[in-house]
Each structure stands twice: as structure tokens, then as C-alpha cells.
Design a protein around this motif. Sequence first.
Motif, PDB file in Angstrom:
ATOM      1  N   ARG A 346      -0.312   6.850   5.269  1.00 30.43           N
ATOM      2  CA  ARG A 346      -1.406   5.873   5.401  1.00 30.43           C
ATOM      3  C   ARG A 346      -1.435   4.970   4.173  1.00 30.43           C
ATOM      4  O   ARG A 346      -1.625   5.424   3.051  1.00 30.43           O
ATOM      5  CB  ARG A 346      -2.730   6.611   5.569  1.00 30.43           C
ATOM      6  CG  ARG A 346      -2.759   7.486   6.817  1.00 30.43           C
ATOM      7  CD  ARG A 346      -4.085   8.217   6.945  1.00 30.43           C
ATOM      8  NE  ARG A 346      -5.193   7.292   7.082  1.00 30.43           N
ATOM      9  CZ  ARG A 346      -6.471   7.683   7.168  1.00 30.43           C
ATOM     10  NH1 ARG A 346      -6.769   8.981   7.124  1.00 30.43           N
ATOM     11  NH2 ARG A 346      -7.432   6.799   7.289  1.00 30.43           N
ATOM     12  N   ARG A 347      -1.251   3.679   4.437  1.00 29.69           N
ATOM     13  CA  ARG A 347      -1.190   2.711   3.350  1.00 29.69           C
ATOM     14  C   ARG A 347      -2.503   2.655   2.577  1.00 29.69           C
ATOM     15  O   ARG A 347      -2.517   2.565   1.346  1.00 29.69           O
ATOM     16  CB  ARG A 347      -0.856   1.336   3.922  1.00 29.69           C
ATOM     17  CG  ARG A 347      -0.693   0.258   2.864  1.00 29.69           C
ATOM     18  CD  ARG A 347      -0.399  -1.071   3.532  1.00 29.69           C
ATOM     19  NE  ARG A 347       0.846  -0.996   4.291  1.00 29.69           N
ATOM     20  CZ  ARG A 347       1.155  -1.830   5.276  1.00 29.69           C
ATOM     21  NH1 ARG A 347       0.297  -2.766   5.653  1.00 29.69           N
ATOM     22  NH2 ARG A 347       2.306  -1.725   5.902  1.00 29.69           N
ATOM     23  N   ALA A 348      -3.611   2.728   3.255  1.00 29.37           N
ATOM     24  CA  ALA A 348      -4.912   2.662   2.592  1.00 29.37           C
ATOM     25  C   ALA A 348      -5.091   3.825   1.628  1.00 29.37           C
ATOM     26  O   ALA A 348      -5.661   3.672   0.535  1.00 29.37           O
ATOM     27  CB  ALA A 348      -6.035   2.663   3.636  1.00 29.37           C
ATOM     28  N   VAL A 349      -4.592   4.996   2.014  1.00 24.55           N
ATOM     29  CA  VAL A 349      -4.695   6.164   1.141  1.00 24.55           C
ATOM     30  C   VAL A 349      -3.866   5.943  -0.119  1.00 24.55           C
ATOM     31  O   VAL A 349      -4.291   6.272  -1.234  1.00 24.55           O
ATOM     32  CB  VAL A 349      -4.233   7.436   1.890  1.00 24.55           C
ATOM     33  CG1 VAL A 349      -4.168   8.620   0.936  1.00 24.55           C
ATOM     34  CG2 VAL A 349      -5.163   7.732   3.050  1.00 24.55           C
ATOM     35  N   ARG A 350      -2.661   5.380   0.057  1.00 24.82           N
ATOM     36  CA  ARG A 350      -1.810   5.134  -1.110  1.00 24.82           C
ATOM     37  C   ARG A 350      -2.443   4.110  -2.049  1.00 24.82           C
ATOM     38  O   ARG A 350      -2.419   4.272  -3.266  1.00 24.82           O
ATOM     39  CB  ARG A 350      -0.426   4.663  -0.660  1.00 24.82           C
ATOM     40  CG  ARG A 350       0.412   5.753  -0.006  1.00 24.82           C
ATOM     41  CD  ARG A 350       1.863   5.331   0.107  1.00 24.82           C
ATOM     42  NE  ARG A 350       2.052   4.242   1.047  1.00 24.82           N
ATOM     43  CZ  ARG A 350       2.335   4.405   2.345  1.00 24.82           C
ATOM     44  NH1 ARG A 350       2.429   5.625   2.847  1.00 24.82           N
ATOM     45  NH2 ARG A 350       2.526   3.369   3.123  1.00 24.82           N
ATOM     46  N   LEU A 351      -2.999   3.043  -1.492  1.00 22.39           N
ATOM     47  CA  LEU A 351      -3.644   2.028  -2.323  1.00 22.39           C
ATOM     48  C   LEU A 351      -4.853   2.601  -3.043  1.00 22.39           C
ATOM     49  O   LEU A 351      -5.094   2.314  -4.225  1.00 22.39           O
ATOM     50  CB  LEU A 351      -4.043   0.824  -1.470  1.00 22.39           C
ATOM     51  CG  LEU A 351      -2.883   0.006  -0.874  1.00 22.39           C
ATOM     52  CD1 LEU A 351      -3.413  -1.072   0.054  1.00 22.39           C
ATOM     53  CD2 LEU A 351      -2.052  -0.623  -1.991  1.00 22.39           C
ATOM     54  N   ALA A 352      -5.632   3.431  -2.338  1.00 19.24           N
ATOM     55  CA  ALA A 352      -6.792   4.057  -2.965  1.00 19.24           C
ATOM     56  C   ALA A 352      -6.367   5.013  -4.068  1.00 19.24           C
ATOM     57  O   ALA A 352      -6.995   5.085  -5.131  1.00 19.24           O
ATOM     58  CB  ALA A 352      -7.616   4.802  -1.904  1.00 19.24           C
TER      59      ALA A 352
END
Length: 682
Positions: A346-352
Motif C-alpha cells: 500500500r503506497r499510502a502506508v509507505r508514504l506515511a
Amino acid sequence: MSLAYRPDIDGLRAVAVGSVVLFHAGFWPLRGGFVGVDVFFVISGFLITSVLLRDMEAGRFSLITFCDHRIRRIFPALVVVLVAVSAAAALVLSPRALRQFAESVPPSILFVANFHFEDVLDYFGPRAEEAPLLHLWSLALEEQFYILFPLALLAAVRLAGLRWSAALFAGIAAASLAYAVHALKTEPMAAFFLLPSRAWELLAGAVLALAPWRRPSPAVAEGLGWAGLLCILVPVFAYDRHTPFPGLAALPPVLGTAALIFAGGHHPQGFVTRLLSLRTPVYVGRISYSLYLWHWPLLVLAGAYLGRALGGWEAAGIVALSVALSALSLRFVEAPLRRPCALGGRRAVRLAAAGGVIVLLAGVAWGFESYGGRLWPVSPRAAAAEAAMADRAPFHRTCVNPPRKWNGTLAGTLESCSIGPDGAAGGYEVVVWGDSHADAVFPGIGAIVASLGHTARLTFMPGCPPLLGGSVHRAKVPAATCAAFNAAALKEIVQMRPQLAILVGRWSMWTRHAGSEFALTSDEVEGGGEKSAATSARVFRHMLARTVETLNAHGIKVLLLGQPPEFVPAPPKCVLEQERAGESSAICLSQSRGLAAEAIGPGNDALPEAVAPGTEASVFQLSDVFCRGDVCIAGDGERHYYSDTDHLSITGAGKLEKDARLRALITSLLAPGAEASAVPPR
């Protein structure tokens, strides 16, 4: 050119990282190993452009996807290194060094480390070995390029097509190179650290990927491979830290790297390409990113722990440890987290997660900076020694004329660079003119002048003695810059017409320490064009006498201050290390007058010799303030008179203020109608 996996490029990475690591480790044959960074820049420009073109042609380019890829590629290993280095720094570094380290953490994690270090130190200077994260300047510069370049490439390709895009970026690269050549003379620090003067190196790789090159014959490709390899290796062995860089001197490694990439892409059976594609260089290339991250902080922290420069075998051991940690990093950190499915895919998890790590590391840095100490207390004597390292007046920041950034105008307002009642009104009766030693003594001299109801003004450039009638040659101070600064200082002094000019310098630099790297030359002296110790000593007397005569011609008296003793090692650092080892630190704070005279004697002895009969000039030897009988002191354990080997601290400058002989001499020189004496009474 095909984007298929190129083992020779990994081998080229090995050449780059090997050069840098061995240069940093002090392996002297590779004195120019810093050019490995330039090799990395060209490789990065080529690969990133190739990837972007592939995605654009396939219609799947996305800036968010690109940023996600960069995070997966860069962040995991960087975070591991920053966490480990922060923990080690807390255990190893002294309070002052830990605070400086903490200041560099946020810029490093935010990829603006190049701006931070450009403002605080010289990459080739001695303080570089005290900055565990200095090497991250190049990573920051690359990421800044990656932020700007994708959108610029997308716009160029859509508006002009590939051929004209290649021409456009080639033109930008040429402009960047021209700026680098110019900035190297006017702003060398900015030229080294910042993107405008480095962009051409990355763009060289970009143009290589963009342009529709004709396929060369195998013989031509083979020749290009050999030429490219030589263009890299010759600078690695021939350059050194004194080579003006990164102007035209960066052309050979940059063009050589481009030639190797080009030759390998069209003729993979070439000898050099096959050599780079061997298993060992390929593997070193695969761990090159982690190896680059690990090696420098380990070298710096090991030196800090030992309290001295690393020996050859010690440095080799640190390099071996760096290789081992890099192999582990590739296996357990980089490879797993580089995959698109990392952290659940999940890209959002990586960015977070990336944002959380930035906040966490910034918080740790804030804690280090606020706490400012080790995890265990230091002794009162060690704490006093470390405080002495920073015991400098604010003038060294507000009034400094830095050689690498000087723009032709004297720094600081008169009010901010003066002590006394007339500074705010724009006048002064005394000017203290010199190199960084002038800055060091100014608090004491200024206090004497102010107590007499007058104003003293400071004007100085580090490494540039207040001498006219010749040229000053020093690697970090271009001769033209020093001459221009002294001309500007003299112009203001003549306009202001103070009663007294006090000349201060590290005179031993041009007498005792003079040679090929530090020298004075003058066409006004017979045989004065040679850069040698003997010539420099003769020219020193001539230039000093010429400076006195010039000031006297404008009705200005002169006071020449002799240099205080030099102490090696630096007393505060010596005390800190001795206390840390549980040893007596008393040996750090005194030396015999005879030993002191070996360094400062030739310069100090030349001062009265340079004062011709009838001139309005006096001489005062500061060594008499710090030496009694046969002993010279640098402090008493609680008070430190030096901040390093040869610069007085504010406390040391305070001893000048209290010296009755110096006060009496300055008082007499400022008295109406007083004449200067060649050598004041003791």
C-alpha cells in the motif's frame, strides 16, 4: 539505448564507490578519489532518464509512482544508517560534537544536507572529519535533481520531441558547466555543494540517454571504453584536495563515465565492459549505495572514539566493516523493501511510514541538540575544555569575509563590527586588520580601545594576512581574492583615516610553515616569484614594510602584534581527550618558550626588522602575555585561552585587555601628537 540490466554499470558503480571510500579512508594513492561522486552523478542521470523515457513512451508515467519508487529505493537503507549512527554518536561524541551532529540530521533526512554543509564547512577542510553525515550532501543534490527533472523532461518531450529535448538539455548542461567554472572563482563552496553547478554532470547522463546516437563500430566502442576508463582513473590518482573542483577539472571523469556507458551499451564484448561485468565488481556495485552510506560515519565516529586520526590498518578495518554491513543491508533491508509489495503493497502506508520516520529522527535530533551531552556526564575540566572550543566572539560570523563567498564588499555594518561609542555613528579611531587571528584578538583589543573612549573596527578574511606588495598563495584562499580584499580594506581605511591600524596575522604561516602550499611571492623582490619557504620569508618582510609605509603615507600609525604561542595538539581538545581517558590533562596546558619559538619565532622576529627607521610603527609581542620565564601557558584547567591550536578564545582575548603593557602602548599611540616606538618597553 536499451534499458535491459547492465552488469557493467554496476561494475562502474564499484569503481565510483571504491574511489570515494579509499579516498575517505586516507589511502594516499587515490588522492583524487572524490571524483567517484561525479561518476555516480552521470550514472544516475543516465538511468533515471532511461526509466522516465520508458514510462513516458508506455503512457504510464506518474509523479506519485516515481516518488514512491524513490522512497522504496532510498529510504530503507538511509533510515537504518541514520538510526544506527545517531545511537553511536550519542555514545561516542562529545556534547559539542553531538549538538553539531544533531543539527545535520534534519537536513539529511529532508535531502537538503548540501545547503546545510555548504553554509558551515569546507568538504576538504579539517572540520569535515568531525561531520558524520557530510557525505549525504551528494544524496541530497541527486534527490533535488530528481524532483525537478521528471516534470522538465515530460514537458520537453511533449513540446519538442526527443531530438530537440536532447539539444535543450545539452544547452542547459553547457550553461551549468559555465556557471560552475565561474562560481569556482567567486563562490567555491556553492560550486561544490549546490545543484546549479553540478546539474551538468547529471545532465550528461541524461543527454546520453536522450540523444539518437549512431551505433559505433566495435573498434570505436573498444577505444571509447579504454579512453573512458583512463579519464576516470587518471584524475583519481592525479587530483588532490587542492585541485580546483568541480569546474573544468570535472570534465574528464564525467565524459569518461559517459563514454564507458555508451561503449558498454553498444559493444558488451569489449574488454573494459567485460572487466566491469565480472562478479566481484558487479557485487560491489550492488552494495555501493549502502557502502557509501555506511563508510564515512563509521570512519568519523571511530576517529572520535579513539581521539585521533585512524592508522592505516584501523581505516582498513572500518572499510571491511562497512562492506559487511552493506552486504547485510542489501540482503535484509534494501532488497525486501524495494519491492512494490513492501509494507503490504500500500503506497499510502509507505508514504506515511516515511513521514513518521522523518518526524521521529527530527525529534531525536532535537533531543540531542537540547540535551547536548553524552549518555554519561563529563568531568568539569572536560566540560570547560569543550566550552572553550566554542568560546569565540560573534564577530567571526557577523564580520567575516569568507574567501569562498566574498563578493568584493566588506562584510558587516560598521556598527556590528566595532566596539566603542562611535560605531553607531559610522566612525572609528582604530582598525584591527588581518586574518582570523585578528578576529580572535579583537574582543580584547576592542575593550581596551573602548575603555579609552574610542572605537575599534574589525575587518578580516580568514587565511589572508594584511600584507600589500605581493601575492598570497594558499589553497583555500585564491591569491586574487586575498589581494582584492586587502585592497578593499585599505580603501576603507584610507577613507576613514583612523589614528591607528593594528595588524594581526598568523605570521608563522608565511615564515615557519611556508612552502609549496603556503607562500608569499612578489615581483617587487628580486627572485621573489618562487613558491618556497626561503622566498616567502624574504617577501614577508618586504610586504610587511610596504604595508606599514602605505598606512603611514596616509597619516595612520601602525601597531604590529606578534603571534601568541601555538599549541599542538589544541589544548581544549587535548584536555577533553585526556579527561575522557582518565589521564592527567595538565600536560595539555603548557609548553616551553623554546618550543613555542620554533613555530612563532621567525615571524615574530621579523616584525621589528620590517619597521624601518622613522616610520610610525610599533611592535608588541603577544607571546609575552602568555609566557613567563621559560613556560608558556594555554589555561589553568578552568579557564582556557585558546579555542584551537593557535586562535585565542574570548577568555584568552580577555588576558590582552588586562595586560598593563599593551594597554599603556595603545593609550600612548592614541594620545594627541604621540609618536610610535619601534619596540615598546617591557
